[in-house]
Design a protein around this motif. Sequence first.
Motif, PDB file in Angstrom:
ATOM      1  N   CYS A  34       0.820  -1.221   0.000  1.00  0.00           N
ATOM      2  CA  CYS A  34       0.000   0.000   0.000  1.00  0.00           C
ATOM      3  C   CYS A  34       0.851   1.266   0.000  1.00  0.00           C
ATOM      4  O   CYS A  34       0.372   2.334  -0.386  1.00  0.00           O
ATOM      5  CB  CYS A  34      -0.910   0.012   1.218  1.00  0.00           C
ATOM      6  N   ALA A  35       2.088   1.164   0.412  1.00  0.00           N
ATOM      7  CA  ALA A  35       2.941   2.349   0.575  1.00  0.00           C
ATOM      8  C   ALA A  35       3.134   3.166  -0.701  1.00  0.00           C
ATOM      9  O   ALA A  35       3.042   4.399  -0.642  1.00  0.00           O
ATOM     10  CB  ALA A  35       4.287   1.944   1.166  1.00  0.00           C
ATOM     11  N   PRO A  36       3.392   2.564  -1.871  1.00  0.00           N
ATOM     12  CA  PRO A  36       3.613   3.417  -3.050  1.00  0.00           C
ATOM     13  C   PRO A  36       2.433   4.327  -3.375  1.00  0.00           C
ATOM     14  O   PRO A  36       2.610   5.517  -3.642  1.00  0.00           O
ATOM     15  CB  PRO A  36       3.864   2.406  -4.177  1.00  0.00           C
ATOM     16  N   SER A  37       1.213   3.787  -3.328  1.00  0.00           N
ATOM     17  CA  SER A  37       0.049   4.624  -3.651  1.00  0.00           C
ATOM     18  C   SER A  37      -0.199   5.660  -2.563  1.00  0.00           C
ATOM     19  O   SER A  37      -0.587   6.797  -2.862  1.00  0.00           O
ATOM     20  CB  SER A  37      -1.198   3.766  -3.877  1.00  0.00           C
ATOM     21  N   VAL A  38       0.037   5.293  -1.301  1.00  0.00           N
ATOM     22  CA  VAL A  38      -0.134   6.255  -0.202  1.00  0.00           C
ATOM     23  C   VAL A  38       0.865   7.400  -0.347  1.00  0.00           C
ATOM     24  O   VAL A  38       0.502   8.579  -0.257  1.00  0.00           O
ATOM     25  CB  VAL A  38       0.018   5.559   1.170  1.00  0.00           C
ATOM     26  N   ILE A  39       2.113   7.065  -0.596  1.00  0.00           N
ATOM     27  CA  ILE A  39       3.151   8.093  -0.732  1.00  0.00           C
ATOM     28  C   ILE A  39       2.857   8.991  -1.932  1.00  0.00           C
ATOM     29  O   ILE A  39       2.964  10.218  -1.845  1.00  0.00           O
ATOM     30  CB  ILE A  39       4.545   7.437  -0.842  1.00  0.00           C
ATOM     31  N   TRP A  40       2.454   8.391  -3.055  1.00  0.00           N
ATOM     32  CA  TRP A  40       2.149   9.201  -4.237  1.00  0.00           C
ATOM     33  C   TRP A  40       0.978  10.145  -3.965  1.00  0.00           C
ATOM     34  O   TRP A  40       1.024  11.317  -4.321  1.00  0.00           O
ATOM     35  CB  TRP A  40       1.838   8.305  -5.443  1.00  0.00           C
ATOM     36  N   ARG A  41      -0.090   9.616  -3.320  1.00  0.00           N
ATOM     37  CA  ARG A  41      -1.261  10.454  -3.043  1.00  0.00           C
ATOM     38  C   ARG A  41      -0.928  11.594  -2.095  1.00  0.00           C
ATOM     39  O   ARG A  41      -1.369  12.721  -2.295  1.00  0.00           O
ATOM     40  CB  ARG A  41      -2.390   9.607  -2.451  1.00  0.00           C
ATOM     41  N   VAL A  42      -0.162  11.310  -1.044  1.00  0.00           N
ATOM     42  CA  VAL A  42       0.215  12.368  -0.099  1.00  0.00           C
ATOM     43  C   VAL A  42       1.074  13.420  -0.800  1.00  0.00           C
ATOM     44  O   VAL A  42       0.853  14.627  -0.636  1.00  0.00           O
ATOM     45  CB  VAL A  42       0.944  11.777   1.131  1.00  0.00           C
ATOM     46  N   ALA A  43       2.035  12.974  -1.601  1.00  0.00           N
ATOM     47  CA  ALA A  43       2.879  13.929  -2.323  1.00  0.00           C
ATOM     48  C   ALA A  43       2.049  14.771  -3.285  1.00  0.00           C
ATOM     49  O   ALA A  43       2.237  15.987  -3.382  1.00  0.00           O
ATOM     50  CB  ALA A  43       3.974  13.186  -3.083  1.00  0.00           C
ATOM     51  N   HIS A  44       1.103  14.140  -3.977  1.00  0.00           N
ATOM     52  CA  HIS A  44       0.240  14.867  -4.906  1.00  0.00           C
ATOM     53  C   HIS A  44      -0.647  15.867  -4.165  1.00  0.00           C
ATOM     54  O   HIS A  44      -0.841  16.993  -4.623  1.00  0.00           O
ATOM     55  CB  HIS A  44      -0.606  13.878  -5.710  1.00  0.00           C
ATOM     56  N   ALA A  45      -1.180  15.450  -3.021  1.00  0.00           N
ATOM     57  CA  ALA A  45      -2.054  16.342  -2.243  1.00  0.00           C
ATOM     58  C   ALA A  45      -1.282  17.538  -1.703  1.00  0.00           C
ATOM     59  O   ALA A  45      -1.803  18.655  -1.667  1.00  0.00           O
ATOM     60  CB  ALA A  45      -2.694  15.570  -1.093  1.00  0.00           C
ATOM     61  N   LEU A  46      -0.052  17.316  -1.276  1.00  0.00           N
ATOM     62  CA  LEU A  46       0.727  18.412  -0.704  1.00  0.00           C
ATOM     63  C   LEU A  46       1.242  19.388  -1.762  1.00  0.00           C
ATOM     64  O   LEU A  46       1.473  20.553  -1.460  1.00  0.00           O
ATOM     65  CB  LEU A  46       1.895  17.855   0.109  1.00  0.00           C
ATOM     66  N   ARG A  47       1.389  18.906  -2.993  1.00  0.00           N
ATOM     67  CA  ARG A  47       1.883  19.828  -4.013  1.00  0.00           C
ATOM     68  C   ARG A  47       0.747  20.504  -4.779  1.00  0.00           C
ATOM     69  O   ARG A  47       0.984  21.463  -5.483  1.00  0.00           O
ATOM     70  CB  ARG A  47       2.875  19.081  -4.887  1.00  0.00           C
ATOM     71  N   THR A  48      -0.496  20.025  -4.615  1.00  0.00           N
ATOM     72  CA  THR A  48      -1.646  20.652  -5.256  1.00  0.00           C
ATOM     73  C   THR A  48      -2.217  21.700  -4.321  1.00  0.00           C
ATOM     74  O   THR A  48      -2.652  21.385  -3.220  1.00  0.00           O
ATOM     75  CB  THR A  48      -2.730  19.597  -5.571  1.00  0.00           C
ATOM     76  N   THR A  49      -2.223  22.945  -4.761  1.00  0.00           N
ATOM     77  CA  THR A  49      -2.735  24.027  -3.907  1.00  0.00           C
ATOM     78  C   THR A  49      -4.038  24.611  -4.442  1.00  0.00           C
ATOM     79  O   THR A  49      -4.697  25.363  -3.749  1.00  0.00           O
ATOM     80  CB  THR A  49      -1.696  25.158  -3.812  1.00  0.00           C
ATOM     81  N   THR A  50      -4.434  24.242  -5.648  1.00  0.00           N
ATOM     82  CA  THR A  50      -5.624  24.846  -6.240  1.00  0.00           C
ATOM     83  C   THR A  50      -6.913  24.182  -5.788  1.00  0.00           C
ATOM     84  O   THR A  50      -7.974  24.786  -5.887  1.00  0.00           O
ATOM     85  CB  THR A  50      -5.551  24.779  -7.777  1.00  0.00           C
ATOM     86  N   ASP A  51      -6.856  22.952  -5.307  1.00  0.00           N
ATOM     87  CA  ASP A  51      -8.063  22.221  -4.936  1.00  0.00           C
ATOM     88  C   ASP A  51      -7.930  21.673  -3.515  1.00  0.00           C
ATOM     89  O   ASP A  51      -7.532  20.528  -3.317  1.00  0.00           O
ATOM     90  CB  ASP A  51      -8.296  21.084  -5.934  1.00  0.00           C
ATOM     91  N   PRO A  52      -8.275  22.470  -2.484  1.00  0.00           N
ATOM     92  CA  PRO A  52      -8.116  21.991  -1.110  1.00  0.00           C
ATOM     93  C   PRO A  52      -9.035  20.820  -0.772  1.00  0.00           C
ATOM     94  O   PRO A  52      -8.664  19.957   0.025  1.00  0.00           O
ATOM     95  CB  PRO A  52      -8.428  23.214  -0.255  1.00  0.00           C
ATOM     96  N   GLY A  54     -10.034  18.391  -2.875  1.00  0.00           N
ATOM     97  CA  GLY A  54      -9.403  17.207  -3.455  1.00  0.00           C
ATOM     98  C   GLY A  54      -8.170  16.784  -2.692  1.00  0.00           C
ATOM     99  O   GLY A  54      -7.930  15.599  -2.483  1.00  0.00           O
ATOM    100  N   SER A  55      -7.370  17.750  -2.244  1.00  0.00           N
ATOM    101  CA  SER A  55      -6.165  17.432  -1.462  1.00  0.00           C
ATOM    102  C   SER A  55      -6.544  16.799  -0.131  1.00  0.00           C
ATOM    103  O   SER A  55      -5.917  15.828   0.300  1.00  0.00           O
ATOM    104  CB  SER A  55      -5.340  18.690  -1.225  1.00  0.00           C
ATOM    105  N   GLY A  56      -7.562  17.335   0.524  1.00  0.00           N
ATOM    106  CA  GLY A  56      -8.029  16.760   1.787  1.00  0.00           C
ATOM    107  C   GLY A  56      -8.537  15.348   1.601  1.00  0.00           C
ATOM    108  O   GLY A  56      -8.267  14.458   2.416  1.00  0.00           O
ATOM    109  N   TYR A  57      -9.268  15.138   0.499  1.00  0.00           N
ATOM    110  CA  TYR A  57      -9.766  13.803   0.189  1.00  0.00           C
ATOM    111  C   TYR A  57      -8.609  12.823   0.021  1.00  0.00           C
ATOM    112  O   TYR A  57      -8.646  11.708   0.548  1.00  0.00           O
ATOM    113  CB  TYR A  57     -10.624  13.842  -1.076  1.00  0.00           C
ATOM    114  N   LEU A  58      -7.584  13.218  -0.719  1.00  0.00           N
ATOM    115  CA  LEU A  58      -6.432  12.346  -0.933  1.00  0.00           C
ATOM    116  C   LEU A  58      -5.714  12.022   0.371  1.00  0.00           C
ATOM    117  O   LEU A  58      -5.274  10.883   0.585  1.00  0.00           O
ATOM    118  CB  LEU A  58      -5.462  12.978  -1.925  1.00  0.00           C
ATOM    119  N   LEU A  59      -5.599  13.000   1.256  1.00  0.00           N
ATOM    120  CA  LEU A  59      -4.931  12.762   2.542  1.00  0.00           C
ATOM    121  C   LEU A  59      -5.749  11.809   3.421  1.00  0.00           C
ATOM    122  O   LEU A  59      -5.194  10.896   4.041  1.00  0.00           O
ATOM    123  CB  LEU A  59      -4.681  14.082   3.259  1.00  0.00           C
TER     124      LEU A  59
END
Length: 184
Positions: A34-52, A54-59
């Motif tokens: 599960c770690a690769p998808s979790v790490i990718w999602r967290v990294a994507h959520a933290l670098r996306t600032t336009t959609d809070p 969506g970022s919250g959902y990913l986290l």
Amino acid sequence: MRLRAPPSKAAVVNLDVAPPRWATVLAWSAPIVCAPSVIWRVAHALRTTTDPVGSGYLLVLSLLQLCLSLLTVGLVQGWGLTYPRWIPMVGGKPVPTARAAALGWAGGTALVLLTLYIFFVMIVEPPYRFSPGIGADGPPQNHPGPGSRVLRYYIPLVFWGPIVLAVTTSYYRRTAQLRTERGR
């Protein structure tokens, strides 16, 4: 401060029946797959600032996925047989092993079915329609799918369902003796 009574004989669990080594290795591999998808999602959520949203959902999704994968480890640890003392109202009591196994089988089956559904959708549906429809995307639209660059983080999840099913079966067999001793 409220003092607790010493554990009853029913709460004392025989840990002599150790899980097989393969079950322990598989249980610990659940968070690893599960770690690769979790790490990718967290990294994507933290670098996306336009959609809070969506970022919250990913986290939240990443945290939920990681917690659920760690429950697989409980099937080979002592806290899969006796609730830890710090949990209110049930701390120190035995885990109803048949219910834990039923939940493990249900979760593993759901993961396998979800994986099969995603493969089916990716094969049958045109690739431009593959979209989760979450956040700023809204409902599925005609835009490119995630592509192999993103899918490589999700491919290990194919093994999560079978891992949970195998470890749960081992847990159920290992605790059969405990269930007969407890009369459940």
